[in-house]
Design an enzyme around this catalytic site. Structure first.
Site, mmCIF file in Angstrom:
data_model
loop_
_atom_site.group_PDB
_atom_site.id
_atom_site.type_symbol
_atom_site.label_atom_id
_atom_site.label_comp_id
_atom_site.label_asym_id
_atom_site.label_seq_id
_atom_site.Cartn_x
_atom_site.Cartn_y
_atom_site.Cartn_z
ATOM 1 C CB CYS A 1 -3.311 -61.073 75.058
ATOM 2 S SG CYS A 1 -3.799 -61.753 73.468
ATOM 3 C CG HIS B 1 -6.730 -63.105 71.271
ATOM 4 N ND1 HIS B 1 -7.588 -63.390 72.310
ATOM 5 C CD2 HIS B 1 -6.325 -61.832 71.464
ATOM 6 C CE1 HIS B 1 -7.713 -62.334 73.100
ATOM 7 N NE2 HIS B 1 -6.948 -61.375 72.608
ATOM 8 C CD GLU C 1 -8.539 -66.884 71.165
ATOM 9 O OE1 GLU C 1 -9.135 -65.894 70.660
ATOM 10 O OE2 GLU C 1 -7.389 -66.788 71.653
#
Length: 382
Positions: free
Chosen positions: A266, A356, A358
């Site tokens: 990001c 992202h 995660e």
């Protein structure tokens, strides 16, 4: 910027509220969360789930988030899914807030959580019309007003237009940790990583810890000397808010010069891009949600990914670029609009993505990126 009156909620008194965009478009509805006024950049999130993770994502600092999913709050709020210590959104906009919460982990309602943290919101407006307006006109400044802050539209519009813009905003230090902390490896420790906190989410170091990595999370203001004081096997650049053109690139450049394995996501992707000599630019309305299609150009695989960014890297898609740190290629691209979604250095152990991995909230398609980071560190050690 938010001012609010704790304790007053839409559920209790359905206070009238108004949302005013900087171009003069106005939406009237009911207060949701705290009563008062707030200002920020109006952006929309297309995720159907994961509102708790969205609210606590530091990348949303100074942004008023419009949820495109019409029904929000049905699972309440729990103590496990927060991605940071507080809600970071400047304001919250929903169409149909759930009247009840129904989940075994729920501790209280979303309305109660917004109120307790002083987050001013609005409900009962046509979020589809608002989203279409932002898609056509672009992200812009906005204000939400309720209670004693209500006034005539001309006065409210003037307040909105005096609020700061996102372009040129240096925000990472406002959301990052002020002190270094350590997330220990789960099981046997294999590597040590220095993670630069530019607005990091809690699940990110956890994903690395699952792979035997001891993560030292450093403040956004950390120096190259701070990074190498922990003798890292790799360096991680986190997500975060603000304009990447305002960021100090010395740490990124120092890591590239030393050839230490580097992984950025990001905001970290944007910093890597700028350190390599590419520009960054503000997207018209950005990518925000957990359903963004991205293609890994090395494999051809299409991933469904989680995004939260309003800026992007300006790098050529049709060729390998020469930079002060060797050759670089665009590794990932968004299939909706061809925005650069990842960079890979061909002569140094460094790569980044604009989303992202995660999966908090979001799909797990990109989990392999943490394994790719581990492989870089293994290769460097060998």
């Amino acid at each position: 910027m938010t001012t609010s009156t704790p304790g007053k909620t839409a559920a209790k008194n359905a206070a009238p509220a108004v949302l005013v965009l900087e171009d003069g478009r106005t939406f009237r509805g009911r207060a949701y969360g705290a009563v008062g006024e707030t200002f920020g950049e109006a952006v929309f999130n297309t995720g159907m789930t994961g509102y708790q993770e969205t609210l606590t994502d530091p990348s949303y600092h100074r942004q008023v988030v419009v949820m495109t999913a019409p029904h929000i709050g049905n699972t309440g709020v729990n103590h496990e899914d927060d991605e940071s210590q507080r809600i970071w959104v400047a304001g919250y906009v929903v169409r149909d807030p759930s009247r009840v919460r129904s989940n075994w982990r729920s501790r209280h309602t979303l309305d109660q959580e917004l109120t307790s943290q002083g987050v001013v919101g609005i409900s009962g407006i046509d979020t589809r019309a608002l989203t279409r307006h932002l898609r056509d006109r672009g992200a812009m400044r906005v204000g939400i007003f309720s209670g004693d802050t209500l006034a005539d539209e001309a006065t409210l519009l003037d307040r909105v237009r005096r609020a700061p813009e996102m372009t040129g905003a240096d925000l990472s230090a406002e959301v990052a940790t002020t002190d270094t902390y350590v997330v220990p490896a789960i099981g046997e420790k294999r590597f040590t990583v220095a993670a630069l906190d530019l607005g990091i989410k809690g699940m990110t170091p956890h994903r690395m810890a699952e792979r035997g990595i001891e993560v030292h999370v450093l403040p956004a203001t950390a120096t190259v000397e701070d990074v190498y004081a922990i003798q890292p096997d790799g360096v991680f650049l986190s997500n975060g808010p603000g304009d990447p053109a305002t960021a100090d690139l010395s740490v990124v450049q120092g890591v590239l010069e030393r050839g230490t394995p580097l992984f950025g996501i990001c905001f970290g992707n944007q910093l890597l891009g700028r350190a390599l000599g590419f520009g960054t630019y503000k997207l018209k309305y950005g990518h925000r949600g957990i359903n963004q299609p991205v293609q890994d150009r090395s494999t051809g695989k299409v991933e469904v990914t989680a995004h939260n960014h309003g800026f992007a890297v300006d790098a050529p898609l049709d060729r390998v670029s020469d930079t002060p740190y060797g050759r670089v290629e665009v590794s990932h691209v968004c299939l909706n609009d061809n925005v650069v979604e990842g960079l890979r250095l061909l002569d140094r152990p460094a790569f980044s993505v604009q989303y992202h991995p995660e999966a908090a909230a979001g799909p797990h398609d990109a989990a392999y990126l943490f394994d790719r980071f581990v492989s870089l560190m293994e290769g460097q050690r060998a």
